[in-house]
Scaffold this active site. Sequence first.
Site, short mmCIF file in Angstrom:
data_model
loop_
_atom_site.label_atom_id
_atom_site.label_comp_id
_atom_site.label_asym_id
_atom_site.label_seq_id
_atom_site.Cartn_x
_atom_site.Cartn_y
_atom_site.Cartn_z
N CYS A 1 61.27 22.85 57.24
CA CYS A 1 60.27 23.88 57.45
C CYS A 1 59.59 23.64 58.81
O CYS A 1 60.26 23.57 59.83
CB CYS A 1 59.30 23.87 56.26
SG CYS A 1 57.95 25.04 56.22
N ASP B 1 66.74 33.44 54.01
CA ASP B 1 65.44 33.16 54.63
C ASP B 1 64.95 34.43 55.34
O ASP B 1 65.58 34.91 56.28
CB ASP B 1 65.59 32.02 55.64
CG ASP B 1 64.27 31.48 56.16
OD1 ASP B 1 63.28 32.23 56.14
OD2 ASP B 1 64.24 30.32 56.58
N HIS C 1 64.44 30.12 52.08
CA HIS C 1 63.64 29.15 52.82
C HIS C 1 63.01 28.17 51.83
O HIS C 1 62.43 28.58 50.83
CB HIS C 1 62.55 29.88 53.60
CG HIS C 1 61.74 28.97 54.48
ND1 HIS C 1 62.06 28.76 55.81
CD2 HIS C 1 60.65 28.22 54.23
CE1 HIS C 1 61.19 27.92 56.33
NE2 HIS C 1 60.32 27.59 55.39
#
Length: 232
Positions: free
Chosen positions: A121, A170, A202
């Site tokens: 991330c 994502d 994600h």
Amino acid sequence: MNTETIIIKTAHGEMQTFVAYPDSSPSPCILVLQEAFGVNDHIKDIAVRFAKEGYLAVAPELYYRTAPPGFAGSYEDFMALKPHFSQLTPENLKSDLDAVLDWIKTNPKSIPNRIASIGYCLGGWVSFLANSLYTFKAAISYYGSRIVQTSEEYSPKQNAPLLLVWAGKDRSVKQTHIAAISELLKSSGKNYVELVFSEAEHGFFCDARAAYHKTSAAQAWAITLAFLKEHI
């Protein structure tokens, strides 16, 4: 394998850092760079998993400027994290990582010329940035969406072999973004591997998040370990 929480002194204050030591020593090292949610139980668990694979794993709390030691944000309130991640400029991160790397390189339990970075991330972008600043053996980035905004600057500066792990679902990273980053790396002559897990969202590697995708996470972990074994 054992763990400890240490304090690393930086130019901007004291940064609490989680460290997981393997049974063997000295060992190659891996920087484990946090999600936007801090050095929480998930990030600590990843560090422990790497230690069990023979790596000295170091997870610095990058929010130390704005959050108390041990801070962990809520997966349900991303925007509450903005005061913290907004402080993570390239200049501040370089200052922080300089201090962490100094600690690693002077630790007798480390092999100072065998260091890799991995991030998830937010940390996926930090790992990408760090690989443009330092001479690692390898760098890995999981769904580092901020790479999209900075790839033109940092892609040509990548040093070590790079593994990019993307989630096909994502919403913050489109296939056109991935293709553009790949083209920049290719045109710059960089050594990189690119993975796209088509069924994953994600955050798919984190088993504490709704986005967790067990099959993709297991495959990504196996490839990550193989990539590290090859390069570090």
